[in-house]
Design a protein around this motif. Structure first.
Motif, PDB file in Angstrom:
ATOM      1  N   GLY A   1     -29.226  -1.062  -9.933  1.00  0.00           N
ATOM      2  CA  GLY A   1     -28.581  -1.364 -11.205  1.00  0.00           C
ATOM      3  C   GLY A   1     -27.084  -1.121 -11.235  1.00  0.00           C
ATOM      4  N   LEU A   2     -26.476  -0.842 -10.082  1.00  0.00           N
ATOM      5  CA  LEU A   2     -25.040  -0.559 -10.045  1.00  0.00           C
ATOM      6  C   LEU A   2     -24.234  -1.773 -10.492  1.00  0.00           C
ATOM      7  CD1 LEU A   2     -22.777   1.419  -9.367  1.00  0.00           C
ATOM      8  CD2 LEU A   2     -22.856   0.580  -7.015  1.00  0.00           C
ATOM      9  N   TRP A   3     -24.560  -2.959  -9.987  1.00  0.00           N
ATOM     10  CA  TRP A   3     -23.830  -4.162 -10.390  1.00  0.00           C
ATOM     11  C   TRP A   3     -23.933  -4.363 -11.898  1.00  0.00           C
ATOM     12  CZ3 TRP A   3     -25.344  -8.635 -12.838  1.00  0.00           C
ATOM     13  CH2 TRP A   3     -24.410  -9.667 -12.870  1.00  0.00           C
ATOM     14  N   ARG A   4     -25.143  -4.226 -12.434  1.00  0.00           N
ATOM     15  CA  ARG A   4     -25.332  -4.391 -13.879  1.00  0.00           C
ATOM     16  C   ARG A   4     -24.482  -3.406 -14.668  1.00  0.00           C
ATOM     17  NH1 ARG A   4     -31.633  -5.516 -13.479  1.00  0.00           N
ATOM     18  NH2 ARG A   4     -31.251  -4.132 -11.760  1.00  0.00           N
ATOM     19  N   ALA A   5     -24.414  -2.154 -14.196  1.00  0.00           N
ATOM     20  CA  ALA A   5     -23.624  -1.135 -14.895  1.00  0.00           C
ATOM     21  C   ALA A   5     -22.130  -1.470 -14.867  1.00  0.00           C
ATOM     22  CB  ALA A   5     -23.868   0.233 -14.260  1.00  0.00           C
ATOM     23  N   VAL A   6     -21.639  -1.936 -13.720  1.00  0.00           N
ATOM     24  CA  VAL A   6     -20.219  -2.280 -13.600  1.00  0.00           C
ATOM     25  C   VAL A   6     -19.884  -3.481 -14.481  1.00  0.00           C
ATOM     26  CG1 VAL A   6     -18.452  -3.139 -12.003  1.00  0.00           C
ATOM     27  CG2 VAL A   6     -19.967  -1.287 -11.296  1.00  0.00           C
ATOM     28  N   VAL A   7     -20.720  -4.512 -14.454  1.00  0.00           N
ATOM     29  CA  VAL A   7     -20.465  -5.710 -15.249  1.00  0.00           C
ATOM     30  C   VAL A   7     -20.608  -5.397 -16.745  1.00  0.00           C
ATOM     31  CG1 VAL A   7     -21.287  -8.051 -15.753  1.00  0.00           C
ATOM     32  CG2 VAL A   7     -21.016  -7.303 -13.388  1.00  0.00           C
ATOM     33  N   ALA A   8     -21.556  -4.553 -17.107  1.00  0.00           N
ATOM     34  CA  ALA A   8     -21.706  -4.170 -18.515  1.00  0.00           C
ATOM     35  C   ALA A   8     -20.489  -3.381 -18.999  1.00  0.00           C
ATOM     36  CB  ALA A   8     -22.979  -3.356 -18.713  1.00  0.00           C
ATOM     37  N   ALA A   9     -19.973  -2.479 -18.161  1.00  0.00           N
ATOM     38  CA  ALA A   9     -18.791  -1.703 -18.529  1.00  0.00           C
ATOM     39  C   ALA A   9     -17.569  -2.608 -18.703  1.00  0.00           C
ATOM     40  CB  ALA A   9     -18.503  -0.630 -17.480  1.00  0.00           C
ATOM     41  N   ALA A  10     -17.573  -3.738 -17.994  1.00  0.00           N
ATOM     42  CA  ALA A  10     -16.473  -4.707 -18.098  1.00  0.00           C
ATOM     43  C   ALA A  10     -16.721  -5.741 -19.188  1.00  0.00           C
ATOM     44  CB  ALA A  10     -16.291  -5.410 -16.762  1.00  0.00           C
ATOM     45  N   ALA A  11     -17.798  -5.593 -19.912  1.00  0.00           N
ATOM     46  CA  ALA A  11     -18.196  -6.546 -20.958  1.00  0.00           C
ATOM     47  C   ALA A  11     -18.382  -7.948 -20.383  1.00  0.00           C
ATOM     48  CB  ALA A  11     -17.199  -6.554 -22.108  1.00  0.00           C
TER      49      ALA A  11
END
Length: 115
Positions: free
Chosen positions: A13-23
């Protein structure tokens, strides 16, 4: 396929977390060589947008341009806080700029003459 479909390797889920943090938007603020002035200083490209190459897929890569040149195993070990979401165009341009800066700072030595 939705605009937020993660890459196959995103098992933790690292990619999802990074993309979510970037909106869901590229986090480049001009390191690619463009000012992104019209977009408030930040790239406007969002994950799932369409370009002439097809849908845009953001990458989670080191936020610090110098770290873009790390070997893959070291870049993969970076914590989430050291990563940013990058669109392909900004990531490629920033990596090229970092590579040029490294070569300018530490030019390759001339090979020894054979004869």
């Amino acid at each position: 396929m939705t605009g937020r479909t993660p890459p196959l390797g995103d098992t933790d889920g690292l990619w999802r977390a990074v993309v979510a943090a970037a909106a869901g938007r590229c986090q480049c603020r001009g390191t690619c060589g463009k000012s992104h002035e019209k977009d408030g200083g930040r790239c406007r490209t969002a994950h799932g947008d369409h370009s002439h190459h097809g849908p845009v897929r953001l990458s989670a890569a080191p936020a610090d341009p110098a770290n873009l040149l790390l070997p893959a195993h070291q870049a993969a070990a970076l914590p989430k806080a050291a990563l940013a979401a990058w669109c392909p165009a900004c990531l490629d341009a920033t990596t090229r700029t970092a590579r040029k800066a490294r070569l300018a700072a530490d030019p390759p030595t001339a090979p020894d003459a054979l004869f």
